[in-house]
Motif scaffolding. Sequence first.
Motif, PDB file in Angstrom:
ATOM      1  N   HIS A 274       0.833  -1.211   0.000  1.00 47.64           N
ATOM      2  CA  HIS A 274       0.000   0.000   0.000  1.00 47.64           C
ATOM      3  C   HIS A 274       0.863   1.254   0.000  1.00 47.64           C
ATOM      4  O   HIS A 274       0.674   2.167  -0.835  1.00 47.64           O
ATOM      5  N   GLU A 275       1.829   1.294   0.922  1.00 44.50           N
ATOM      6  CA  GLU A 275       2.697   2.469   1.003  1.00 44.50           C
ATOM      7  C   GLU A 275       3.584   2.578  -0.235  1.00 44.50           C
ATOM      8  O   GLU A 275       3.787   3.680  -0.775  1.00 44.50           O
ATOM      9  N   SER A 276       4.107   1.451  -0.705  1.00 42.37           N
ATOM     10  CA  SER A 276       4.997   1.481  -1.857  1.00 42.37           C
ATOM     11  C   SER A 276       4.253   1.883  -3.122  1.00 42.37           C
ATOM     12  O   SER A 276       4.785   2.610  -3.971  1.00 42.37           O
ATOM     13  N   ARG A 277       3.003   1.408  -3.242  1.00 41.14           N
ATOM     14  CA  ARG A 277       2.240   1.744  -4.437  1.00 41.14           C
ATOM     15  C   ARG A 277       2.008   3.251  -4.511  1.00 41.14           C
ATOM     16  O   ARG A 277       2.075   3.853  -5.598  1.00 41.14           O
ATOM     17  N   ASN A 278       1.727   3.858  -3.375  1.00 41.34           N
ATOM     18  CA  ASN A 278       1.552   5.324  -3.365  1.00 41.34           C
ATOM     19  C   ASN A 278       2.830   6.014  -3.802  1.00 41.34           C
ATOM     20  O   ASN A 278       2.800   6.972  -4.606  1.00 41.34           O
ATOM     21  N   ALA A 279       3.969   5.531  -3.277  1.00 41.45           N
ATOM     22  CA  ALA A 279       5.244   6.142  -3.646  1.00 41.45           C
ATOM     23  C   ALA A 279       5.545   5.921  -5.121  1.00 41.45           C
ATOM     24  O   ALA A 279       6.025   6.820  -5.826  1.00 41.45           O
ATOM     25  N   LEU A 280       5.262   4.703  -5.610  1.00 41.60           N
ATOM     26  CA  LEU A 280       5.518   4.411  -7.019  1.00 41.60           C
ATOM     27  C   LEU A 280       4.633   5.248  -7.932  1.00 41.60           C
ATOM     28  O   LEU A 280       5.054   5.667  -9.026  1.00 41.60           O
ATOM     29  N   GLN A 281       3.393   5.471  -7.507  1.00 40.54           N
ATOM     30  CA  GLN A 281       2.507   6.319  -8.313  1.00 40.54           C
ATOM     31  C   GLN A 281       3.030   7.754  -8.381  1.00 40.54           C
ATOM     32  O   GLN A 281       2.967   8.395  -9.443  1.00 40.54           O
ATOM     33  N   ARG A 282       3.579   8.235  -7.264  1.00 38.57           N
ATOM     34  CA  ARG A 282       4.155   9.593  -7.279  1.00 38.57           C
ATOM     35  C   ARG A 282       5.382   9.637  -8.191  1.00 38.57           C
ATOM     36  O   ARG A 282       5.602  10.600  -8.929  1.00 38.57           O
ATOM     37  N   ILE A 283       6.187   8.552  -8.131  1.00 38.82           N
ATOM     38  CA  ILE A 283       7.361   8.493  -9.009  1.00 38.82           C
ATOM     39  C   ILE A 283       6.933   8.467 -10.472  1.00 38.82           C
ATOM     40  O   ILE A 283       7.501   9.175 -11.320  1.00 38.82           O
ATOM     41  N   GLN A 284       5.898   7.663 -10.754  1.00 41.27           N
ATOM     42  CA  GLN A 284       5.427   7.559 -12.126  1.00 41.27           C
ATOM     43  C   GLN A 284       4.896   8.899 -12.629  1.00 41.27           C
ATOM     44  O   GLN A 284       5.164   9.301 -13.775  1.00 41.27           O
ATOM     45  N   GLY A 286       5.749  11.857 -11.569  1.00 43.53           N
ATOM     46  CA  GLY A 286       6.896  12.761 -11.756  1.00 43.53           C
ATOM     47  C   GLY A 286       7.650  12.446 -13.038  1.00 43.53           C
ATOM     48  O   GLY A 286       8.104  13.365 -13.750  1.00 43.53           O
ATOM     49  N   LEU A 287       7.788  11.152 -13.364  1.00 39.93           N
ATOM     50  CA  LEU A 287       8.489  10.768 -14.588  1.00 39.93           C
ATOM     51  C   LEU A 287       7.718  11.213 -15.832  1.00 39.93           C
ATOM     52  O   LEU A 287       8.309  11.648 -16.833  1.00 39.93           O
ATOM     53  N   GLU A 288       6.397  11.092 -15.755  1.00 36.41           N
ATOM     54  CA  GLU A 288       5.598  11.519 -16.905  1.00 36.41           C
ATOM     55  C   GLU A 288       5.733  13.026 -17.123  1.00 36.41           C
ATOM     56  O   GLU A 288       5.807  13.493 -18.281  1.00 36.41           O
ATOM     57  N   MET A 289       5.749  13.796 -16.053  1.00 31.25           N
ATOM     58  CA  MET A 289       5.949  15.247 -16.183  1.00 31.25           C
ATOM     59  C   MET A 289       7.340  15.544 -16.720  1.00 31.25           C
ATOM     60  O   MET A 289       7.527  16.431 -17.564  1.00 31.25           O
ATOM     61  N   LEU A 290       8.339  14.770 -16.241  1.00 29.55           N
ATOM     62  CA  LEU A 290       9.712  15.008 -16.683  1.00 29.55           C
ATOM     63  C   LEU A 290       9.881  14.701 -18.164  1.00 29.55           C
ATOM     64  O   LEU A 290      10.640  15.382 -18.866  1.00 29.55           O
ATOM     65  N   GLN A 291       9.139  13.682 -18.654  1.00 32.96           N
ATOM     66  CA  GLN A 291       9.246  13.320 -20.063  1.00 32.96           C
ATOM     67  C   GLN A 291       8.824  14.485 -20.972  1.00 32.96           C
ATOM     68  O   GLN A 291       9.364  14.654 -22.078  1.00 32.96           O
ATOM     69  N   LEU A 292       7.861  15.266 -20.497  1.00 32.00           N
ATOM     70  CA  LEU A 292       7.394  16.383 -21.306  1.00 32.00           C
ATOM     71  C   LEU A 292       8.494  17.427 -21.523  1.00 32.00           C
ATOM     72  O   LEU A 292       8.487  18.155 -22.536  1.00 32.00           O
ATOM     73  N   ASP A 293       9.441  17.482 -20.599  1.00 28.69           N
ATOM     74  CA  ASP A 293      10.518  18.482 -20.703  1.00 28.69           C
ATOM     75  C   ASP A 293      11.756  17.925 -21.395  1.00 28.69           C
ATOM     76  O   ASP A 293      12.769  18.630 -21.506  1.00 28.69           O
ATOM     77  N   LEU A 294      11.683  16.654 -21.815  1.00 26.02           N
ATOM     78  CA  LEU A 294      12.887  16.031 -22.374  1.00 26.02           C
ATOM     79  C   LEU A 294      12.708  15.585 -23.826  1.00 26.02           C
ATOM     80  O   LEU A 294      13.429  14.713 -24.304  1.00 26.02           O
ATOM     81  N   ASP A 295      11.759  16.194 -24.512  1.00 24.10           N
ATOM     82  CA  ASP A 295      11.534  15.791 -25.900  1.00 24.10           C
ATOM     83  C   ASP A 295      12.753  16.020 -26.772  1.00 24.10           C
ATOM     84  O   ASP A 295      13.007  15.277 -27.728  1.00 24.10           O
ATOM     85  N   ASP A 296      13.546  17.036 -26.451  1.00 27.96           N
ATOM     86  CA  ASP A 296      14.713  17.361 -27.279  1.00 27.96           C
ATOM     87  C   ASP A 296      16.013  16.784 -26.718  1.00 27.96           C
ATOM     88  O   ASP A 296      17.098  17.140 -27.177  1.00 27.96           O
ATOM     89  N   ARG A 297      15.886  15.894 -25.717  1.00 26.68           N
ATOM     90  CA  ARG A 297      17.081  15.298 -25.114  1.00 26.68           C
ATOM     91  C   ARG A 297      16.915  13.775 -25.088  1.00 26.68           C
ATOM     92  O   ARG A 297      16.489  13.183 -24.093  1.00 26.68           O
ATOM     93  N   PRO A 298      17.213  13.092 -26.184  1.00 26.57           N
ATOM     94  CA  PRO A 298      16.953  11.642 -26.289  1.00 26.57           C
ATOM     95  C   PRO A 298      17.709  10.796 -25.268  1.00 26.57           C
ATOM     96  O   PRO A 298      17.193   9.799 -24.778  1.00 26.57           O
TER      97      PRO A 298
END
Length: 495
Positions: A274-284, A286-298
């Motif tokens: 339960h606790e890990s899933r919440n943390a993993l969802q936050r990580i996921q 954050g990664l999705e938001m980060l991907q939006l800023d990395l379109d020009d950095r393969p």
Amino acid sequence: MEYELTILLVEDDADTRGNLQDILEIDGHQVLVAPSMAKARSVVADQQVGLILLDRHLPDGTADDFLRELQSLASNAEIIVITGYADMDSTIAAFREGAVDYILKPINADALRKSVARIAKRRQIEGELVREQQFADEILQTAEAVVLVLGLDGKIVRFNPYFERISGWSLSDCRGHDWFEVCLPTRERETIRQVFLDTKRDIDTSGSIHPILTRDGHQRQIRWSNATLKDDQAKTYAVLAVGVDVTDLLAAQERALRSERLATIGHTITGLAHESRNALQRIQAGLEMLQLDLDDRPEARRDVDSIQRATHDLNNLLEEVRNFAAPIHLQVESASLPEIWRRVWRHLAVSREGRDARLEECIAGEGCKMRVDVLRLEQVFRNLFENSLAATDDPVRIKIDCQRSDTDHVRILISDNGPGLNIEQREKVFEPFYTTKSTGTGLGMSIVARIIEAHHGTIRVIEPPETGGDSKRAGKAGAGGAVFELCLPLSLRSS
């Protein structure tokens, strides 16, 4: 009188016959009389006698003529010859024909009574020995325990039918062979041989649990009580071992312990997941938001993708452990086992793409239809198929043999042509977290075992028919591949 004999007195003189009858009946014996050999034949045909007093000279012949015939007619009777005169030749002849004593007339009553008493005492002892032997044989035949006798050289002298029943070994095949080489697992031989040597020295070794090796290569756990057998001079001549089969008891204890462990793991994992899933969802997120800023950095984008895969793997790992620890509740329905494993095989098409892999079937009876939890059994077949595909080089041949083992069960053999399993793998394959792979949790086969047990069935590894016991004894993987035997009951209710 401790032991009464039934005595046949063959004597033609009425006075002598009456006197001897009175003397013998005083001591409690039952006395039957016959004045001739013809009458004696009639008596022994109708009566069971233990002693015959035979007059040497009768109206219809002599003792020399009748001794052999009497012995044939009353084979369990002792014979004493009575005569008014004796010579060396006739005496020797009588003993050669089986007479146990030779008494002269006039008969000394005390001498006769002592001779008869000796025979009665011997008959009493023999009777007691026979009864003891019958009792011992009955125990050997009916006891629900292992009874084993070993010579001082460790070779098998005797074991009882119960041992034959649980082990598959027959006494005719094993008598005279080394116990340690034939009936014990390789890794246990030296330890158990030391127990044997200690027992020979009258050191108490009782209470220890040591396995036996069954004829089909499996082990039964036996709790032993050991002792030495001694002769009249108190010299040890054999070792006696009496054992109780505690295999099922130990298995039940292991299941109870495993249930406790599973409950603890389940409780811990539920909170952790339960606790890990919440943390993993936050990580996921954050990664999705980060991907939006990395379109020009393969290159950075590839690093983020790697982190996402690791996050996904961790989430799957938590889910697998959580499912392993959770109670299994079956949703039972009527189904055809071949349809279940064929569907699983089709679903694995992607993983075997480009490989020479084939599933072979041998189905007896009515297609192995029964009531099962379809989704759970799909999981069983998937694990077994995936393990065979991973362990076996092309060409891969996985064979399923499905048939009724009796009126209440279906027996399924799943085998492959891979390297097989060594001793350690066979013993630990169903243990939680045991794996020989570089990746994975080692829970797959343990989950398989739990699913089969939830169906009130059994699963075990058996020896490939092609290899017999050689690979097992050598501790190597069997060249015949891995063979799993599943037994499932036909009647099963939802749980």
